[in-house]
Design an enzyme around this catalytic site. Structure first.
Site, PDB file in Angstrom:
ATOM      1  N   GLU A   1       6.999 -14.635 -10.958  1.00 31.06           N
ATOM      2  CA  GLU A   1       6.304 -13.390 -10.638  1.00 31.06           C
ATOM      3  C   GLU A   1       5.917 -12.571 -11.854  1.00 31.06           C
ATOM      4  O   GLU A   1       4.883 -11.915 -11.828  1.00 31.06           O
ATOM      5  CB  GLU A   1       7.025 -12.551  -9.579  1.00 31.06           C
ATOM      6  CG  GLU A   1       8.389 -12.083  -9.904  1.00 31.06           C
ATOM      7  CD  GLU A   1       9.079 -11.390  -8.726  1.00 31.06           C
ATOM      8  OE1 GLU A   1       8.437 -10.950  -7.772  1.00 31.06           O
ATOM      9  OE2 GLU A   1      10.316 -11.293  -8.790  1.00 31.06           O
TER      10      GLU A   1
ATOM     11  N   CYS B   1       0.841  -1.182   0.000  1.00 31.54           N
ATOM     12  CA  CYS B   1       0.000   0.000   0.000  1.00 31.54           C
ATOM     13  C   CYS B   1       0.885   1.243   0.000  1.00 31.54           C
ATOM     14  O   CYS B   1       1.897   1.294   0.708  1.00 31.54           O
ATOM     15  CB  CYS B   1      -0.940   0.113   1.190  1.00 31.54           C
ATOM     16  SG  CYS B   1      -2.042  -1.287   1.354  1.00 31.54           S
TER      17      CYS B   1
ATOM     18  N   ARG C   1       3.723  -0.179  -4.843  1.00 23.21           N
ATOM     19  CA  ARG C   1       3.535  -0.734  -3.499  1.00 23.21           C
ATOM     20  C   ARG C   1       2.210  -1.478  -3.345  1.00 23.21           C
ATOM     21  O   ARG C   1       1.961  -2.131  -2.344  1.00 23.21           O
ATOM     22  CB  ARG C   1       3.576   0.396  -2.461  1.00 23.21           C
ATOM     23  CG  ARG C   1       4.866   1.170  -2.469  1.00 23.21           C
ATOM     24  CD  ARG C   1       4.805   2.284  -1.452  1.00 23.21           C
ATOM     25  NE  ARG C   1       4.634   1.742  -0.130  1.00 23.21           N
ATOM     26  CZ  ARG C   1       5.618   1.304   0.645  1.00 23.21           C
ATOM     27  NH1 ARG C   1       6.856   1.379   0.217  1.00 23.21           N
ATOM     28  NH2 ARG C   1       5.384   0.827   1.837  1.00 23.21           N
TER      29      ARG C   1
ATOM     30  N   ASN D   1      -1.625   2.106   5.873  1.00 22.51           N
ATOM     31  CA  ASN D   1      -0.777   1.046   5.322  1.00 22.51           C
ATOM     32  C   ASN D   1      -0.292   0.211   6.495  1.00 22.51           C
ATOM     33  O   ASN D   1       0.278   0.753   7.439  1.00 22.51           O
ATOM     34  CB  ASN D   1       0.422   1.687   4.587  1.00 22.51           C
ATOM     35  CG  ASN D   1       1.490   0.672   4.237  1.00 22.51           C
ATOM     36  OD1 ASN D   1       1.193  -0.491   4.015  1.00 22.51           O
ATOM     37  ND2 ASN D   1       2.731   1.113   4.192  1.00 22.51           N
ATOM     38  N   GLY D   2      -0.519  -1.114   6.433  1.00 26.44           N
ATOM     39  CA  GLY D   2      -0.100  -1.981   7.541  1.00 26.44           C
ATOM     40  C   GLY D   2      -1.250  -2.875   7.953  1.00 26.44           C
ATOM     41  O   GLY D   2      -2.214  -3.047   7.196  1.00 26.44           O
TER      42      GLY D   2
ATOM     43  N   HIS E   1      16.060 -37.363  -7.447  1.00 22.89           N
ATOM     44  CA  HIS E   1      15.466 -37.917  -6.228  1.00 22.89           C
ATOM     45  C   HIS E   1      13.959 -37.658  -6.161  1.00 22.89           C
ATOM     46  O   HIS E   1      13.365 -37.782  -5.097  1.00 22.89           O
ATOM     47  CB  HIS E   1      16.159 -37.323  -4.996  1.00 22.89           C
ATOM     48  CG  HIS E   1      17.611 -37.693  -4.910  1.00 22.89           C
ATOM     49  ND1 HIS E   1      18.033 -38.973  -4.651  1.00 22.89           N
ATOM     50  CD2 HIS E   1      18.725 -36.948  -5.104  1.00 22.89           C
ATOM     51  CE1 HIS E   1      19.360 -39.007  -4.662  1.00 22.89           C
ATOM     52  NE2 HIS E   1      19.803 -37.786  -4.942  1.00 22.89           N
TER      53      HIS E   1
ATOM     54  N   LYS F   1      11.845 -15.093 -10.345  1.00 21.73           N
ATOM     55  CA  LYS F   1      11.704 -14.099 -11.423  1.00 21.73           C
ATOM     56  C   LYS F   1      10.685 -14.564 -12.451  1.00 21.73           C
ATOM     57  O   LYS F   1       9.831 -13.800 -12.877  1.00 21.73           O
ATOM     58  CB  LYS F   1      13.032 -13.870 -12.156  1.00 21.73           C
ATOM     59  CG  LYS F   1      14.067 -12.931 -11.636  1.00 21.73           C
ATOM     60  CD  LYS F   1      13.706 -11.535 -11.288  1.00 21.73           C
ATOM     61  CE  LYS F   1      12.981 -11.375  -9.986  1.00 21.73           C
ATOM     62  NZ  LYS F   1      13.700 -11.250  -8.776  1.00 21.73           N
TER      63      LYS F   1
ATOM     64  N   LYS G   1       5.708  -4.158  -4.304  1.00 23.96           N
ATOM     65  CA  LYS G   1       7.160  -4.040  -4.213  1.00 23.96           C
ATOM     66  C   LYS G   1       7.684  -4.201  -2.791  1.00 23.96           C
ATOM     67  O   LYS G   1       8.641  -4.897  -2.548  1.00 23.96           O
ATOM     68  CB  LYS G   1       7.576  -2.680  -4.777  1.00 23.96           C
ATOM     69  CG  LYS G   1       9.077  -2.419  -4.744  1.00 23.96           C
ATOM     70  CD  LYS G   1       9.790  -3.231  -5.781  1.00 23.96           C
ATOM     71  CE  LYS G   1      11.278  -2.992  -5.803  1.00 23.96           C
ATOM     72  NZ  LYS G   1      11.959  -4.139  -6.447  1.00 23.96           N
TER      73      LYS G   1
ATOM     74  N   TRP H   1      -2.921  -2.654  -1.608  1.00 22.31           N
ATOM     75  CA  TRP H   1      -2.613  -4.077  -1.816  1.00 22.31           C
ATOM     76  C   TRP H   1      -3.417  -4.785  -0.757  1.00 22.31           C
ATOM     77  O   TRP H   1      -3.124  -4.691   0.442  1.00 22.31           O
ATOM     78  CB  TRP H   1      -1.118  -4.320  -1.632  1.00 22.31           C
ATOM     79  CG  TRP H   1      -0.704  -5.727  -1.947  1.00 22.31           C
ATOM     80  CD1 TRP H   1      -0.441  -6.241  -3.180  1.00 22.31           C
ATOM     81  CD2 TRP H   1      -0.515  -6.805  -1.011  1.00 22.31           C
ATOM     82  NE1 TRP H   1      -0.098  -7.573  -3.068  1.00 22.31           N
ATOM     83  CE2 TRP H   1      -0.131  -7.948  -1.761  1.00 22.31           C
ATOM     84  CE3 TRP H   1      -0.630  -6.933   0.369  1.00 22.31           C
ATOM     85  CZ2 TRP H   1       0.132  -9.181  -1.176  1.00 22.31           C
ATOM     86  CZ3 TRP H   1      -0.366  -8.164   0.958  1.00 22.31           C
ATOM     87  CH2 TRP H   1       0.016  -9.267   0.182  1.00 22.31           C
TER      88      TRP H   1
ATOM     89  N   GLU I   1      16.246 -18.336  -7.285  1.00 22.17           N
ATOM     90  CA  GLU I   1      15.931 -16.943  -7.603  1.00 22.17           C
ATOM     91  C   GLU I   1      15.378 -16.823  -9.033  1.00 22.17           C
ATOM     92  O   GLU I   1      14.437 -16.065  -9.285  1.00 22.17           O
ATOM     93  CB  GLU I   1      17.182 -16.064  -7.393  1.00 22.17           C
ATOM     94  CG  GLU I   1      17.175 -14.694  -8.053  1.00 22.17           C
ATOM     95  CD  GLU I   1      15.960 -13.834  -7.739  1.00 22.17           C
ATOM     96  OE1 GLU I   1      15.178 -14.163  -6.840  1.00 22.17           O
ATOM     97  OE2 GLU I   1      15.775 -12.821  -8.454  1.00 22.17           O
TER      98      GLU I   1
HETATM   99  C1  F6R Z   1      11.189 -10.586  -5.964  1.00 26.84           C
HETATM  100  C2  F6R Z   1      11.313  -9.583  -4.926  1.00 26.84           C
HETATM  101  C3  F6R Z   1      10.940  -9.949  -3.534  1.00 26.84           C
HETATM  102  C4  F6R Z   1      11.839  -9.181  -2.542  1.00 26.84           C
HETATM  103  C5  F6R Z   1      11.364  -9.429  -1.101  1.00 26.84           C
HETATM  104  C6  F6R Z   1      12.238  -8.702  -0.120  1.00 26.84           C
HETATM  105  O1  F6R Z   1      11.630 -10.104  -7.186  1.00 26.84           O
HETATM  106  O2  F6R Z   1      11.665  -8.466  -5.187  1.00 26.84           O
HETATM  107  O3  F6R Z   1      10.998 -11.321  -3.319  1.00 26.84           O
HETATM  108  O4  F6R Z   1      13.144  -9.601  -2.699  1.00 26.84           O
HETATM  109  O5  F6R Z   1      10.045  -9.017  -0.954  1.00 26.84           O
HETATM  110  O6  F6R Z   1      12.230  -7.332  -0.348  1.00 26.84           O
HETATM  111  P1  F6R Z   1      13.393  -6.403   0.164  1.00 26.84           P
HETATM  112  O7  F6R Z   1      14.618  -6.735  -0.601  1.00 26.84           O
HETATM  113  O8  F6R Z   1      12.910  -5.014  -0.119  1.00 26.84           O
HETATM  114  O9  F6R Z   1      13.549  -6.683   1.625  1.00 26.84           O
END
Ligand code: F6R
Length: 594
Positions: free
Chosen positions: A479, A2, A28, A102-103, A495, A476, A589, A76, A472
């Site tokens: 998402e 948010c 956000r 927000n929260g 396995h 990517k 984000k 969000w 990782e």
């Molecule tokens: C995926 C992504 C998230 C962040 C995670 C932690 O692309 O960006 O998985 O890595 O939410 O966020 P930060 O790095 O801001 O603590």
């Protein structure tokens, strides 16, 4: 999670400024949005479902009063579905008070039950709405400011709030755990309150950070900061932010994600350009600690896992890693000799922050490797190593990831007393990345994306430090392309998961030119023998690859170069599947809820 934005000042277009600010905070949260603004004797709320970035709406100029007041929110969803009723801001029942939040208020169920017993009726399913009802109740006996302070003392959990009221020309902002920054113009007449600085950077670079359990009341006499626990007024120091506004804009790129992927040529150099003394100080802290824990969430969590391998290979040192949300389960091992290193782009991730709070309560030393140097995480750390990647706006982390990997690798070399060797390896790797990411390279990867764009599932395999990178890569791909993607350690496939491979299933093999290479190629062959389509990311071509994406041979820095082609692949898969790579569904984000 948010975004909230508020404006107090003389500009008549306050509403349009709030809309503009919310658009910059849209990363956000973007399932619905709303704005509230004051007229001479009323408060008007407009809210709607959908992304604010796609909204075609202007509110026009506000009335000819001395100051204009407007607040807004981009949501969000956590509590309550994505509906207009659940969108913020929320009115009190008497329509006198309005809140954007927000929260999460963790005790909202109990509070709501009490309010319902008192006869209150609610218009949304959100946890947030309880606060505005509590303020309304308190205003029966107190003024707006005192009532808000009182009501805030009843709520538990994390929050950043913006509150306005019909009868007073004031914005009250408060914070516990969720970010909130106040921008002030030099003449001290205009105030911007936002979840993140780029939202108002166009107007001012002079900011005050609201800390936990603080409130700011802004009216025509200025901003008054109050500690919510002691009740006392506090003095705040203005901080000048050095970011230039353009760095948070897309420029010639259609999407932030591609811009940020391409920026890695420069951001990696910036990450490496750390003060030698600072790196050595952190390396000493690791050497002397009685247990080092490196923690992060999501992508940052995978970076931490990669660091465990790097420290083992380069520094012959064991470090422990954990996801922020799991770290509290290790608190039994923490002492005042423990060291906790938090890795985060935003520095505001609730799970990581909570882990740090626990570590701090045990007296552990806290170091953070963060991009937002002014974030909560940075401010609660004993030492901060800045990532220096500049604003990262796309939800999918790219440039922050490679910078975090580079800094952790530098640290591993510093712990091994070989900092200069590490730096020259990483500078060389960055130069080779500079040559690697060009339009022809991107087009080669885009063509591979065309081949696999309709697949239902895909897999990524890697060994040693490329195993967390496989995990990782899966994040990517999931998402932004919404393809079911999973990462595995190369040796683990046989396995169990190999049962998932059928004719044409894409499998990306991340290969480093080291002693894992032979085994990795064998694992790729095992997948191919079951019909899998092998995309090899490797310095050299191998007959097992159906498609080969070349990466430079950079020794220990291989995880840094191997992730980049998958970032590009994920981006193009998103476009080919008509997804917005900057704003993937269901995500936001900055994850400021637990
Ligand atoms: C995926 C992504 C998230 C962040 C995670 C932690 O692309 O960006 O998985 O890595 O939410 O966020 P930060 O790095 O801001 O603590």
């Amino acid at each position: 999670m948010c975004g909230i934005f508020g404006y107090f000042g003389p500009k008549k277009n306050a509403t349009d400024m709030v809309v503009e600010g919310l658009k910059k905070l849209e990363y956000r949260g973007y399932d619905s949005w709303g704005i509230a603004y004051k007229t001479s004797n009323d408060i008007i709320i407009h809210k709607q479902v959908g992304k604010i970035g796609e909204a075609q709406i202007t509110f026009g100029e506000l009335e000819d009063a001395e100051e204009q007041i407007a607040i807004g929110h981009s949501r969000w969803a956590t509590h309550g579905g994505v509906t207009q009723e659940n969108a913020h801001p929320h009115f009190s029942e008497d329509k006198d008070v309005v809140l954007a939040h927000n929260g999460i208020f963790e005790n909202y169920v109990e509070l709501k039950e009490e309010l319902l017993k008192k006869g209150h009726t609610f218009t949304s399913e959100t946890d947030s709405e309880v606060l505005v009802h509590l303020i309304e109740d308190e205003m029966k006996t107190s003024n707006f400011l005192e009532a808000t302070k009182k009501a805030l003392s009843y709520v538990e959990g994390r929050y950043a709030t913006l509150i306005i009221c019909k009868s007073e020309n004031m914005i009250i902002a408060s914070r516990r755990g969720s970010p909130l920054i106040i921008g002030t113009t030099k003449d001290n007449k205009e105030f911007f309150i936002a979840s993140d600085i780029p939202a108002f950077l166009k107007y001012t670079n002079q900011v005050n950070y609201l800390d936990d359990n603080e409130l700011v009341a802004i009216d025509n006499t200025g901003a008054r900061f109050i500690n919510l626990i002691s009740g006392e007024e506090i003095k705040k120091r203005n901080v000048e932010i050095q970011w230039v506004e353009e760095s948070a804009e897309k420029g010639d790129f259609k999407y932030f994600m591609l811009k940020e992927i391409m920026e890695q040529k420069e951001t990696l150099y910036r990450a490496l350009n750390q003060e030698k003394d600072l790196i050595e100080k952190v390396a000493d802290a690791i050497k002397n600690a009685f247990g080092t824990y490196i923690i992060g969430c999501g992508t940052a969590g995978k970076v931490c896992m990669a660091a465990e391998y790097m420290f083992s290979t380069i520094a012959k040192k064991h470090v422990n890693t954990a996801f922020g949300s799991e770290f509290p389960n290790y608190h039994h091992f923490l002492t005042d000799r423990s060291l906790v290193i938090a890795v985060s782009q935003s520095g505001e991730t609730a799970d990581t922050l909570e882990a740090l709070e626990i570590a701090k309560s045990k007296g552990a030393k806290i170091i953070s490797i963060v991009n937002v140097e002014t974030s909560t995480m940075a401010r609660m750390s004993d030492i901060v190593l800045p990532i220096k990647a500049g604003p990262e706006k796309a939800v999918a982390s790219t440039k922050a990831t490679t910078s975090q990997l580079a800094i952790l690798m530098l640290l591993a070399y510093a712990v091994a007393d070989k900092l200069a060797d590490g730096k020259s390896l990483l500078i060389d790797a960055t130069a080779q990345i500079n040559d690697m990411i060009n339009p022809r390279y991107e087009e080669h990867i885009r063509k591979i994306a065309e081949v696999i764009k309709d697949t239902e599932s895909m897999y990524i395999i890697g060994r040693a430090s490329n195993y967390p990178i496989a995990l990782e890569c899966a994040i990517k791909l999931q998402e932004v392309s919404y393809i079911h993607a999973e990462g595995f350690a190369g040796g683990e496939l046989k396995h169990g998961p190999i049962a998932l491979i059928s004719k044409g299933t894409p499998c990306i093999a991340l290969i480093a030119n080291d002693d894992t290479k032979k085994s990795m190629l064998s694992n790729a062959k095992e997948v191919q023998a079951r019909g899998g389509l092998i995309i090899g990311i490797a310095p050299e071509r191998d007959p097992v690859f159906d498609y080969w994406i070349r990466v430079p041979d950079v020794g220990n820095a291989s995880p840094i170069v191997n992730i980049i082609p998958v970032q590009i692949l994920a981006y193009h898969l998103a476009l080919l599947r008509s997804n917005n790579p900057d704003m993937p569904r269901n995500l936001a984000k900055s994850v400021t809820v637990k």
